[in-house]
Design a protein around this motif. Structure first.
Motif, mmCIF file in Angstrom:
data_model
loop_
_atom_site.group_PDB
_atom_site.id
_atom_site.type_symbol
_atom_site.label_atom_id
_atom_site.label_comp_id
_atom_site.label_asym_id
_atom_site.label_seq_id
_atom_site.Cartn_x
_atom_site.Cartn_y
_atom_site.Cartn_z
ATOM 1 N N LEU A 156 1.539 4.107 -8.415
ATOM 2 C CA LEU A 156 -0.008 4.252 -9.210
ATOM 3 C C LEU A 156 -0.074 5.783 -9.532
ATOM 4 O O LEU A 156 -0.430 6.151 -10.551
ATOM 5 C CB LEU A 156 -1.191 3.656 -8.287
ATOM 6 C CG LEU A 156 -1.117 2.237 -7.993
ATOM 7 C CD1 LEU A 156 -2.347 1.776 -7.274
ATOM 8 C CD2 LEU A 156 -0.957 1.476 -9.447
ATOM 9 N N LYS A 197 -7.670 0.111 -18.652
ATOM 10 C CA LYS A 197 -7.841 1.737 -19.154
ATOM 11 C C LYS A 197 -6.606 1.983 -20.066
ATOM 12 O O LYS A 197 -6.889 2.452 -21.239
ATOM 13 C CB LYS A 197 -7.856 2.599 -17.893
ATOM 14 C CG LYS A 197 -8.165 4.056 -18.301
ATOM 15 C CD LYS A 197 -8.373 4.747 -17.144
ATOM 16 C CE LYS A 197 -7.307 5.002 -16.482
ATOM 17 N NZ LYS A 197 -7.570 6.044 -15.230
ATOM 18 N N GLU A 211 0.716 -1.241 0.223
ATOM 19 C CA GLU A 211 0.131 -0.042 0.193
ATOM 20 C C GLU A 211 0.804 1.441 -0.006
ATOM 21 O O GLU A 211 0.427 2.150 -0.664
ATOM 22 C CB GLU A 211 -0.959 -0.088 1.025
ATOM 23 C CG GLU A 211 -2.097 -1.155 1.233
ATOM 24 C CD GLU A 211 -2.817 -1.187 2.511
ATOM 25 O OE1 GLU A 211 -2.260 -0.341 3.452
ATOM 26 O OE2 GLU A 211 -3.829 -1.827 2.390
ATOM 27 N N GLU A 220 -7.862 -2.506 -13.104
ATOM 28 C CA GLU A 220 -8.680 -1.382 -13.892
ATOM 29 C C GLU A 220 -7.981 -0.570 -14.502
ATOM 30 O O GLU A 220 -8.176 -0.121 -15.791
ATOM 31 C CB GLU A 220 -9.544 -0.935 -12.834
ATOM 32 C CG GLU A 220 -10.276 0.283 -13.162
ATOM 33 C CD GLU A 220 -11.190 0.903 -12.108
ATOM 34 O OE1 GLU A 220 -11.765 1.751 -12.292
ATOM 35 O OE2 GLU A 220 -11.056 0.640 -10.785
ATOM 36 N N LEU A 221 -6.662 -0.218 -13.961
ATOM 37 C CA LEU A 221 -5.834 0.805 -14.510
ATOM 38 C C LEU A 221 -5.132 0.022 -15.711
ATOM 39 O O LEU A 221 -4.977 0.697 -16.912
ATOM 40 C CB LEU A 221 -4.685 1.081 -13.532
ATOM 41 C CG LEU A 221 -3.689 2.342 -14.053
ATOM 42 C CD1 LEU A 221 -4.630 3.563 -14.291
ATOM 43 C CD2 LEU A 221 -2.786 2.423 -12.755
ATOM 44 N N ASN A 223 -0.628 6.942 -13.346
ATOM 45 C CA ASN A 223 -1.554 7.841 -13.667
ATOM 46 C C ASN A 223 -1.423 9.186 -14.261
ATOM 47 O O ASN A 223 -1.856 9.833 -15.309
ATOM 48 C CB ASN A 223 -2.600 8.247 -12.535
ATOM 49 C CG ASN A 223 -3.391 7.075 -11.999
ATOM 50 O OD1 ASN A 223 -4.014 6.250 -12.840
ATOM 51 N ND2 ASN A 223 -3.455 6.742 -10.703
ATOM 52 N N ASP A 271 -1.335 -8.482 -8.987
ATOM 53 C CA ASP A 271 -2.336 -7.678 -9.423
ATOM 54 C C ASP A 271 -3.477 -7.512 -8.137
ATOM 55 O O ASP A 271 -3.476 -8.441 -7.167
ATOM 56 C CB ASP A 271 -2.905 -8.625 -10.560
ATOM 57 C CG ASP A 271 -2.260 -8.075 -11.882
ATOM 58 O OD1 ASP A 271 -2.023 -7.009 -11.988
ATOM 59 O OD2 ASP A 271 -2.128 -9.110 -12.588
ATOM 60 N N ASP A 272 -4.192 -6.409 -8.259
ATOM 61 C CA ASP A 272 -5.417 -6.481 -7.439
ATOM 62 C C ASP A 272 -6.331 -5.532 -8.299
ATOM 63 O O ASP A 272 -6.212 -5.354 -9.377
ATOM 64 C CB ASP A 272 -4.895 -5.687 -6.224
ATOM 65 C CG ASP A 272 -4.370 -4.252 -6.440
ATOM 66 O OD1 ASP A 272 -4.500 -3.557 -7.852
ATOM 67 O OD2 ASP A 272 -4.119 -3.551 -5.324
ATOM 68 N N ALA A 273 -7.565 -5.296 -7.664
ATOM 69 C CA ALA A 273 -8.616 -4.422 -8.443
ATOM 70 C C ALA A 273 -8.036 -3.222 -9.074
ATOM 71 O O ALA A 273 -8.399 -2.966 -10.080
ATOM 72 C CB ALA A 273 -9.860 -4.512 -7.531
ATOM 73 N N ASP A 274 -7.361 -2.540 -8.175
ATOM 74 C CA ASP A 274 -7.051 -1.221 -8.704
ATOM 75 C C ASP A 274 -6.038 -1.654 -10.122
ATOM 76 O O ASP A 274 -6.184 -0.529 -10.971
ATOM 77 C CB ASP A 274 -6.311 -0.411 -7.947
ATOM 78 C CG ASP A 274 -7.185 -0.327 -6.507
ATOM 79 O OD1 ASP A 274 -8.404 -0.081 -6.995
ATOM 80 O OD2 ASP A 274 -6.879 0.175 -5.493
ATOM 81 N N THR A 275 -5.026 -2.205 -9.981
ATOM 82 C CA THR A 275 -4.129 -2.469 -11.168
ATOM 83 C C THR A 275 -4.685 -3.088 -12.352
ATOM 84 O O THR A 275 -4.540 -2.749 -13.379
ATOM 85 C CB THR A 275 -3.004 -3.478 -10.599
ATOM 86 O OG1 THR A 275 -3.394 -4.606 -10.134
ATOM 87 C CG2 THR A 275 -2.162 -2.823 -9.439
#
Length: 306
Positions: A199, A237, A192, A233-234, A203, A227-231
């Motif tokens: 991250l 994109k 984290e 999704e990024l 961005n 990986d996780d949900a944020d990675t």
């Protein structure tokens, strides 16, 4: 004012006349009340009545009536003062007799059994619904806290079980769960902390339009932390942006009727496998087929003329 009386002292040696009725003789000091008391209160004498005797009455001689003599005035008698009598002693109250109750009969065994059953029924009816959790439930709850990275709560539960002298096997199980969760939680915490910086850089590159740089930075972060949900999704994109850029280049090639350029950019866009761009990819594939067909038709007359 007292009147004079012709009484004398009761003492023989004195015998002086007393002008008044007194208690003590003023000449010799002898007490005079004893005689008065004796005279005032004579002792009761039992009178025995003799048998009746019949007597013949003798007539009395008759005399001429004369004048009745006048009664001699009697001086008023002065009561002799009596000596003060001591007050009667207070009678002692009689002790109340103690009433001894009759002995009670012994309580029978069936009475004890009925009372015990009644108490058991009352306890079952009013017992609290929230019974204390068993040791297994406490271990499960502490394990869940450790899995959620609430290590302080899990260690507090472990200390409570130790003080309650829980079984050693369950304490060892909980200690093992806390140790394994501690390592995973440390890794998650470091991820984290690093993710906040990495991250943010991804961005920043994405917003600048340098999608390849953003994809490279994201790949390095995923390789290190996973990986996780944020990675995910990024990553989606970034891939949509990269595929859209290839399709834009394919549109430019189609406008120039450059079949080779169109085909290479179209193949590059299809490698990202983005369902969001499936309709646009299919339209460019149709345009590529039509361009290839026109190219073949134009090439046939040229070959025939030669």
């Amino acid at each position: 004012m007292f009147e004079q009386v012709n009484e004398r002292c009761i003492k023989v040696a004195c015998g002086q006349a007393l002008p008044l009725r007194v208690v003590y003789c003023p000449f010799c000091g002898t007490r005079q009340a004893a005689v008065a008391e004796t005279k005032a209160e004579p002792a009761p004498v039992q009178i025995i009545k003799p048998p009746p005797v019949t007597v013949t009455p003798i007539p009395a001689p008759v005399h001429a009536p004369g004048p009745a003599p006048l009664p001699k005035p009697v001086p008023p008698s002065i009561p002799a003062p009596q000596a003060a009598k001591p007050p009667p002693a207070a009678a002692k109250p009689a002790k109340a007799a103690r009433s001894v109750p009759p002995p009670r009969p012994p309580i029978r065994l069936r009475t004890w059994i009925v009372a015990a059953l009644a108490l058991l029924g009352i306890w079952l009816y009013n017992k609290p619904s929230d019974q204390p959790a068993s040791v297994a439930q406490q271990v499960a709850a502490a394990t869940a806290l450790a899995a959620q990275c609430d290590l302080d709560g899990a260690r507090s539960a472990l200390a409570t079980l130790k003080s309650a002298r829980a079984p050693a096997a369950q304490i060892k199980q909980l200690q093992s769960s806390i140790n394994s969760s501690s390592a995973a939680c440390d890794k998650k915490q470091r991820r984290e902390q690093d993710g906040a910086t990495a991250l943010a850089a991804v961005n920043q590159a994405f917003d600048a339009g340098t999608w390849d740089v953003a994809a490279t930075r994201l790949a390095a972060y995923v390789k290190r932390h996973g990986d996780d949900a944020d990675t995910l999704e990024l990553d989606a994109k970034i891939k949509v942006a990269q595929a859209s850029r290839k399709l834009d280049a394919a549109d430019a090639c189609l406008a120039k009727s450059d079949r080779v350029c169109l085909e290479s950019n179209l193949i590059a866009a299809e490698r990202y496998k983005r369902p969001e761009l499936a309709a646009r990819t299919q339209a460019l594939r149709t345009s590529l087929s039509q361009l290839l067909e026109h190219s073949l038709l134009d090439a046939a007359p040229a070959a025939a003329s030669h």
